[in-house]
Write a protein that holds these residues in place. Structure first.
Motif, PDB file in Angstrom:
ATOM      1  N   ALA A   1      65.655 -29.013  20.311  1.00 46.15           N
ATOM      2  CA  ALA A   1      64.220 -30.677  19.305  1.00 46.15           C
ATOM      3  C   ALA A   1      63.768 -29.020  18.104  1.00 46.15           C
ATOM      4  O   ALA A   1      63.952 -29.627  16.898  1.00 46.15           O
ATOM      5  N   LEU A   2      62.742 -29.047  18.470  1.00 45.91           N
ATOM      6  CA  LEU A   2      61.755 -28.204  17.367  1.00 45.91           C
ATOM      7  C   LEU A   2      62.139 -26.578  17.220  1.00 45.91           C
ATOM      8  O   LEU A   2      62.243 -27.155  15.526  1.00 45.91           O
ATOM      9  N   ARG A   3      62.983 -25.708  17.597  1.00 42.25           N
ATOM     10  CA  ARG A   3      63.979 -25.258  16.686  1.00 42.25           C
ATOM     11  C   ARG A   3      65.385 -26.166  15.349  1.00 42.25           C
ATOM     12  O   ARG A   3      64.901 -25.214  14.240  1.00 42.25           O
ATOM     13  N   ARG A   4      65.366 -26.487  16.014  1.00 48.56           N
ATOM     14  CA  ARG A   4      66.519 -27.675  14.781  1.00 48.56           C
ATOM     15  C   ARG A   4      65.265 -28.210  14.206  1.00 48.56           C
ATOM     16  O   ARG A   4      66.183 -27.848  12.220  1.00 48.56           O
ATOM     17  N   GLN A   5      64.724 -28.529  14.241  1.00 47.87           N
ATOM     18  CA  GLN A   5      63.820 -29.265  13.522  1.00 47.87           C
ATOM     19  C   GLN A   5      63.343 -28.521  12.377  1.00 47.87           C
ATOM     20  O   GLN A   5      63.386 -28.523  11.078  1.00 47.87           O
ATOM     21  N   MET A   6      62.404 -27.225  13.009  1.00 54.11           N
ATOM     22  CA  MET A   6      62.321 -25.855  12.271  1.00 54.11           C
ATOM     23  C   MET A   6      63.814 -25.026  11.556  1.00 54.11           C
ATOM     24  O   MET A   6      63.176 -24.765  10.178  1.00 54.11           O
ATOM     25  N   GLU A   7      64.283 -25.097  11.608  1.00 54.31           N
ATOM     26  CA  GLU A   7      66.046 -24.695  10.859  1.00 54.31           C
ATOM     27  C   GLU A   7      65.624 -25.393   9.668  1.00 54.31           C
ATOM     28  O   GLU A   7      66.262 -25.218   8.441  1.00 54.31           O
ATOM     29  N   ALA A   8      65.645 -26.663  10.347  1.00 51.98           N
ATOM     30  CA  ALA A   8      66.111 -27.642   8.373  1.00 51.98           C
ATOM     31  C   ALA A   8      65.101 -27.733   7.466  1.00 51.98           C
ATOM     32  O   ALA A   8      65.615 -28.015   6.374  1.00 51.98           O
ATOM     33  N   VAL A   9      63.675 -27.265   7.984  1.00 53.43           N
ATOM     34  CA  VAL A   9      62.391 -27.373   7.429  1.00 53.43           C
ATOM     35  C   VAL A   9      62.790 -26.024   6.712  1.00 53.43           C
ATOM     36  O   VAL A   9      62.963 -25.360   5.403  1.00 53.43           O
ATOM     37  N   PHE A  10      63.264 -24.883   7.335  1.00 50.87           N
ATOM     38  CA  PHE A  10      64.119 -23.639   6.441  1.00 50.87           C
ATOM     39  C   PHE A  10      64.925 -23.166   5.899  1.00 50.87           C
ATOM     40  O   PHE A  10      65.218 -22.072   5.606  1.00 50.87           O
TER      41      PHE A  10
END
Length: 179
Positions: free
Chosen positions: A115-124
């Motif tokens: 979930a944190l990886r997806r969150q990070m990918e969305a931001v960047f």
């Protein structure tokens, strides 16, 4: 049963990542024998306690505002990870301490990291979308590793960095990886 789970969470929040049967029983006001009427073993109790705590902080896994300049997005992202560390620290330590012996906790950690990886990918996404697939994977992996709970724990505890100093290190790292 709720009193037992609450007691385990309180002990973890106070800095004990592996509260024992006697401590939990005393805090909850039930006998150690009664504790095992509710749970097969201590690992099951800890898994349930950490699952409940994850529900309480579910908002930390929601999308981060992905608008604005790269600098502004990095700032928001780093602040979010530091806030997560502040809120989840004792519970993350407890989960990591129990993960080797609990499939439930190990799966919970895997799920949260995803979930944190997806969150990070969305931001960047604006920066990542410009990369070739293999380069994107490398950058995302590097960003993920550089901003994990464990990385922040190393900065805060082992390197004795203040929150602001750890934030500067994370900001520098994320900025360099996205260039």
């Amino acid at each position: 049963m709720e009193a037992v789970v609450d007691a385990a969470l309180e002990l973890i929040a106070e800095g004990n990542p592996r509260p024992g049967v006697a401590e939990i029983a005393e805090r909850s006001g039930v006998s150690a024998r009664s504790l095992f009427r509710y749970f097969d073993d201590l690992t099951e109790l800890h898994a349930l306690a950490l699952e409940r705590q994850s529900e309480v902080v579910a908002d930390l896994y929601e999308p981060i505002d992905a608008s604005g300049s790269r600098g502004r997005r990095i700032e928001r992202f780093v602040e979010h990870r530091l806030h997560q560390y502040d809120v989840m620290g004792p519970y993350a330590r407890a989960a990591l301490a129990r993960a080797a012996t609990s499939d439930v906790i190990r799966e919970g950690l895997r799920s949260r990291r995803s979930a944190l990886r997806r969150q990070m990918e969305a931001v960047f996404e604006p920066e990542l979308s410009k990369l070739a697939p293999s380069a994107r994977r490398d950058v995302v992996d590097a960003l993920e590793v550089a901003t994990t709970f464990e990385a922040i724990e190393t900065l805060r505890v082992e390197r004795r960095r203040s929150r602001a100093s750890a934030g500067r290190v994370l900001t520098l790292t994320v900025d360099r990886l996205l260039r």
